[in-house]
Design a protein around this motif. Structure first.
Motif, PDB file in Angstrom:
ATOM      1  N   GLU A 160      -8.766  25.944  47.175  1.00 53.17           N
ATOM      2  CA  GLU A 160      -7.878  26.464  48.205  1.00 53.17           C
ATOM      3  C   GLU A 160      -6.729  25.493  48.472  1.00 53.17           C
ATOM      4  N   MET A 161      -7.017  24.203  48.426  1.00 49.26           N
ATOM      5  CA  MET A 161      -5.970  23.204  48.610  1.00 49.26           C
ATOM      6  C   MET A 161      -4.898  23.336  47.526  1.00 49.26           C
ATOM      7  N   GLY A 162      -5.333  23.535  46.286  1.00 46.85           N
ATOM      8  CA  GLY A 162      -4.379  23.696  45.189  1.00 46.85           C
ATOM      9  C   GLY A 162      -3.539  24.949  45.350  1.00 46.85           C
ATOM     10  N   ARG A 163      -4.173  26.050  45.735  1.00 44.80           N
ATOM     11  CA  ARG A 163      -3.451  27.319  45.913  1.00 44.80           C
ATOM     12  C   ARG A 163      -2.406  27.191  47.018  1.00 44.80           C
ATOM     13  N   LEU A 164      -2.796  26.580  48.136  1.00 39.02           N
ATOM     14  CA  LEU A 164      -1.875  26.421  49.254  1.00 39.02           C
ATOM     15  C   LEU A 164      -0.721  25.478  48.911  1.00 39.02           C
ATOM     16  N   ALA A 165      -1.009  24.472  48.083  1.00 39.84           N
ATOM     17  CA  ALA A 165       0.045  23.530  47.698  1.00 39.84           C
ATOM     18  C   ALA A 165       1.116  24.231  46.864  1.00 39.84           C
ATOM     19  N   VAL A 166       0.696  25.063  45.917  1.00 42.92           N
ATOM     20  CA  VAL A 166       1.657  25.815  45.097  1.00 42.92           C
ATOM     21  C   VAL A 166       2.483  26.746  45.980  1.00 42.92           C
ATOM     22  N   LYS A 167       1.811  27.423  46.893  1.00 43.63           N
ATOM     23  CA  LYS A 167       2.518  28.339  47.809  1.00 43.63           C
ATOM     24  C   LYS A 167       3.541  27.576  48.650  1.00 43.63           C
ATOM     25  N   ALA A 168       3.167  26.373  49.096  1.00 45.09           N
ATOM     26  CA  ALA A 168       4.066  25.580  49.932  1.00 45.09           C
ATOM     27  C   ALA A 168       5.357  25.218  49.203  1.00 45.09           C
ATOM     28  N   ILE A 169       5.267  25.007  47.880  1.00 42.13           N
ATOM     29  CA  ILE A 169       6.465  24.664  47.100  1.00 42.13           C
ATOM     30  C   ILE A 169       7.282  25.906  46.774  1.00 42.13           C
ATOM     31  N   LEU A 170       6.624  26.931  46.239  1.00 40.93           N
ATOM     32  CA  LEU A 170       7.354  28.108  45.769  1.00 40.93           C
ATOM     33  C   LEU A 170       7.906  28.956  46.912  1.00 40.93           C
ATOM     34  N   GLU A 171       7.290  28.873  48.097  1.00 48.01           N
ATOM     35  CA  GLU A 171       7.748  29.670  49.229  1.00 48.01           C
ATOM     36  C   GLU A 171       8.284  28.783  50.352  1.00 48.01           C
ATOM     37  N   SER A 172       8.769  27.614  49.987  1.00 46.19           N
ATOM     38  CA  SER A 172       9.246  26.659  50.996  1.00 46.19           C
ATOM     39  C   SER A 172      10.389  27.241  51.822  1.00 46.19           C
TER      40      SER A 172
END
Length: 358
Positions: A322-334
């Motif tokens: 979940e940490m990895g998924r949220l990290a990707v989302k944080a970058i791509l949807e910043s």
């Protein structure tokens, strides 16, 4: 990609190819980017001119930079590149990051370095939309370099006290308290701690001063959680050996040699990572010490290897995927806002922990 014109005066450009083939600049561009809309005879003429002039096609970096997005994420660590493949925690995290990127069509660029100078260059030159930073050893330097790029970044750790640093992590105090409470509830009162790094480049028995001045708050927080719970049941924490490891086999084994040389060795070991705990299980088995009858061991991470170890490892499981998924989302949807997310942990009880003998 560009090659040099006769006399090495300047690189061959797309405009040169268009002129040589007798077509417009737009048509020449379409031959390389959208060939399906160009007539075959024109395509062949442009390609022949390009080959004759040694031109391999437009530089993709230029097109991506003009678009303002490259649709790629940099995953950065100050560790050697092998860390992403050798460390159990990193492998699970990278699998999650890869799956999240696959779902969106984004690419991944792994960024690491052997020294600070090379790390700075790799961060500055990475063609990415943002960075996911593994805040292990050298984490503060990574954050500093990522911030200089003025791109979105998120740290996979809540060590930083800087509220301007976007981060995703867990409550290390609460997780460590769960581990210690499990063991004290079983009746253990003789403990040892195999710790992660308190500061860069150091290993060995740790003094209270080293804990107080620790570079890495995550390590300090886990020790705080352990000691809060041990103190609650009357354990004198000043007598609990704390051995700082480099989260590798060599320093973990050195710590175990030191700890078990004592007159009264521990009946329970609190390991700050599953990697440390798994090395501990192997070391104890090699010395005919039964786990959990002679020594109980509790790790911290929740990696897949913990399920199939001998015996299966009791651990504090982080929601790594979940940490990895949220990290990707944080970058791509910043959206430019700084988010600090604290995720829950869970005690997973397996066969490596039990009541002490007698």
């Amino acid at each position: 990609m560009a090659s040099l014109t006769a006399g090495n005066r300047r690189p061959v450009r797309l405009a040169d190819i268009a002129k040589a083939a007798g077509v417009s600049h737009g048509t020449a561009s379409n031959v390389f980017s959208r060939p399906e809309i160009v007539r075959e005879e024109v395509r062949e003429r442009v390609k022949a001119a390009a080959e004759a002039m040694g031109y391999g096609g437009p530089d993709p970096k230029g097109r991506l930079l003009r678009a303002g997005k490259v649709n790629a994420i940099g995953v950065a660590t100050a560790e050697p590149l092998s860390y992403f493949f050798d460390d159990p925690f990193a492998r699970v995290m990278m699998a999650s990051i890869s799956q999240a990127c696959d779902a969106t069509g984004a690419g991944i660029s792994l960024v690491s370095a052997a020294n600070n100078e090379q790390l700075a260059w790799n961060i500055q030159s990475a063609l990415v939309d943002g960075f996911i930073v593994f805040c292990i050893e050298g984490g503060s330097r990574l954050v500093e370099l990522a911030r200089e790029r003025k791109l979105p970044f998120v740290a996979l750790d809540l060590d930083s006290q800087d509220g301007a640093v976007a981060a995703i992590g867990v409550d290390n105090v609460a997780g460590a308290s769960l581990a210690a409470r499990h063991l004290t509830g079983l009746g253990h009162r003789r403990f040892a701690v195999l710790a992660l790094s308190f500061a860069d480049g150091s290993t060995g028995l740790v003094s209270p001063e080293q804990v107080r001045t620790a570079t890495y708050a995550g390590t300090r927080d886990r020790l705080t959680g352990y000691f809060q719970e041990l103190s609650r049941v009357g354990v004198d924490t000043s007598r609990v050996p704390v051995y700082e490891t480099a989260n590798d086999a060599a320093s973990t084994k050195a710590g175990l040699e030191t700890i078990f040389a004592a007159k009264e060795p521990p009946t329970a070991i609190l390991a700050m990572s599953d990697k440390i705990a798994l090395v501990t299980l192997e070391w104890l088995s090699a010395r005919k010490l039964n786990v959990p009858k002679d020594v109980s061991v509790v790790g911290f991470d929740g990696v897949p290897e913990a399920i199939v170890s001998e015996p299966p490892l009791t651990t504090i499981a982080q929601p790594i995927a979940e940490m990895g998924r949220l990290a990707v989302k944080a970058i791509l949807e910043s959206d430019g806002k700084v988010s600090r997310q604290l995720l829950p942990v869970e005690l997973i009880v397996r066969a490596s922990s039990a009541a002490p003998r007698g």
